[in-house]
Design a protein around this motif. Structure first.
Motif, PDB file in Angstrom:
ATOM      1  N   LEU A  32     -22.791 -12.011  30.933  1.00 41.25           N
ATOM      2  CA  LEU A  32     -21.539 -11.484  31.478  1.00 41.25           C
ATOM      3  C   LEU A  32     -21.093 -12.403  32.614  1.00 41.25           C
ATOM      4  CD1 LEU A  32     -19.390  -9.266  31.428  1.00 41.25           C
ATOM      5  CD2 LEU A  32     -20.809  -7.965  33.033  1.00 41.25           C
ATOM      6  N   ASP A  34     -18.248 -13.317  35.364  1.00 42.71           N
ATOM      7  CA  ASP A  34     -17.159 -12.654  36.092  1.00 42.71           C
ATOM      8  C   ASP A  34     -15.961 -13.581  36.300  1.00 42.71           C
ATOM      9  OD1 ASP A  34     -17.699 -14.255  38.335  1.00 42.71           O
ATOM     10  OD2 ASP A  34     -18.721 -12.656  39.430  1.00 42.71           O
ATOM     11  N   GLU A  40     -23.017 -12.319  36.003  1.00 40.43           N
ATOM     12  CA  GLU A  40     -23.177 -10.979  36.558  1.00 40.43           C
ATOM     13  C   GLU A  40     -24.320 -10.215  35.892  1.00 40.43           C
ATOM     14  OE1 GLU A  40     -20.179  -7.388  36.555  1.00 40.43           O
ATOM     15  OE2 GLU A  40     -19.416  -9.049  37.781  1.00 40.43           O
ATOM     16  N   ASP A  41     -24.519 -10.451  34.588  1.00 39.00           N
ATOM     17  CA  ASP A  41     -25.558  -9.729  33.857  1.00 39.00           C
ATOM     18  C   ASP A  41     -26.036 -10.586  32.695  1.00 39.00           C
ATOM     19  OD1 ASP A  41     -27.295  -7.674  33.250  1.00 39.00           O
ATOM     20  OD2 ASP A  41     -25.781  -6.376  32.359  1.00 39.00           O
ATOM     21  N   VAL A  42     -27.286 -10.344  32.268  1.00 36.70           N
ATOM     22  CA  VAL A  42     -27.874 -11.092  31.156  1.00 36.70           C
ATOM     23  C   VAL A  42     -28.597 -10.116  30.243  1.00 36.70           C
ATOM     24  CG1 VAL A  42     -29.559 -12.868  30.506  1.00 36.70           C
ATOM     25  CG2 VAL A  42     -28.200 -13.161  32.575  1.00 36.70           C
ATOM     26  N   GLU A  43     -28.365 -10.246  28.942  1.00 31.87           N
ATOM     27  CA  GLU A  43     -29.103  -9.465  27.945  1.00 31.87           C
ATOM     28  C   GLU A  43     -29.742 -10.439  26.968  1.00 31.87           C
ATOM     29  OE1 GLU A  43     -26.247  -6.971  26.015  1.00 31.87           O
ATOM     30  OE2 GLU A  43     -26.096  -5.585  27.697  1.00 31.87           O
ATOM     31  N   ASP A  58     -33.713 -16.276  31.758  1.00 39.30           N
ATOM     32  CA  ASP A  58     -32.890 -15.338  32.531  1.00 39.30           C
ATOM     33  C   ASP A  58     -32.644 -15.889  33.941  1.00 39.30           C
ATOM     34  OD1 ASP A  58     -32.471 -13.055  34.484  1.00 39.30           O
ATOM     35  OD2 ASP A  58     -32.348 -11.943  32.611  1.00 39.30           O
ATOM     36  N   ARG A  62     -28.849 -17.390  35.357  1.00 40.66           N
ATOM     37  CA  ARG A  62     -28.199 -16.678  36.469  1.00 40.66           C
ATOM     38  C   ARG A  62     -27.737 -17.637  37.570  1.00 40.66           C
ATOM     39  NH1 ARG A  62     -28.566 -11.051  36.337  1.00 40.66           N
ATOM     40  NH2 ARG A  62     -29.967 -10.269  34.735  1.00 40.66           N
ATOM     41  N   LYS A  77     -13.249 -11.173  33.200  1.00 37.16           N
ATOM     42  CA  LYS A  77     -14.683 -11.026  33.014  1.00 37.16           C
ATOM     43  C   LYS A  77     -14.950 -10.901  31.515  1.00 37.16           C
ATOM     44  CE  LYS A  77     -16.694  -8.069  35.747  1.00 37.16           C
ATOM     45  NZ  LYS A  77     -17.325  -6.884  36.371  1.00 37.16           N
ATOM     46  N   TRP A  79     -18.141 -11.307  28.143  1.00 35.29           N
ATOM     47  CA  TRP A  79     -19.484 -11.577  27.642  1.00 35.29           C
ATOM     48  C   TRP A  79     -19.411 -12.841  26.806  1.00 35.29           C
ATOM     49  CZ3 TRP A  79     -23.910  -9.161  28.975  1.00 35.29           C
ATOM     50  CH2 TRP A  79     -23.807  -7.908  29.576  1.00 35.29           C
TER      51      TRP A  79
END
Length: 89
Positions: A32, A34, A40-43, A58, A62, A77, A79
Motif C-alpha cells: 500500500l 500512500d 503504508e502497509d505490506v501483505e 517486508d 518498507r 493511495k 495497492w
C-alpha cells in the motif's frame, strides 16, 4: 492516470542462514503506497521457499520510496504488487 513507480530502493540484506545454506528465493507482496510515495502497509502474497525471506522482504520494501500513483491528475493511495528476488551471486 499513472501507477506508482519505484524511485529509491534500499539495499537488500540477505538472511544469514539462507546465505550459509545457499538458498535463493523470492517474495511477492501487495504494497500500500500512500499519496506521498511511502509504503503504508505490506501483505505477503507468496514466498518461495515459505517464510525464509518474508521478514527481510517486508523490512526492505518498507524503506523504499515511490513516485505516487495518480488518478484524474491527483496523487492517490493504491495497492501495488512488488516482487523481491533473493539470489546468491
Amino acid at each position: 492516470d499513472t501507477p506508482p513507480k519505484v524511485m529509491k530502493r534500499s539495499p537488500l540484506v540477505y538472511p544469514e542462514l539462507a546465505r550459509r545454506q545457499g538458498v535463493s528465493g523470492h517474495v511477492t507482496m501487495n504494497v500500500l503506497i500512500d499519496e506521498s510515495g511511502n509504503v503504508e502497509d505490506v501483505e505477503i502474497i507468496e514466498s518461495e521457499p515459505e517464510e525464509i525471506f518474508d521478514l527481510k522482504a517486508d523490512s526492505t520494501i518498507r524503506r523504499w520510496k515511490f513516485e505516487p500513483a495518480t488518478y484524474n491528475g491527483k496523487k492517490v493511495k493504491v495497492w501495488a504488487m512488488q516482487k523481491i528476488v533473493f539470489k546468491l551471486d
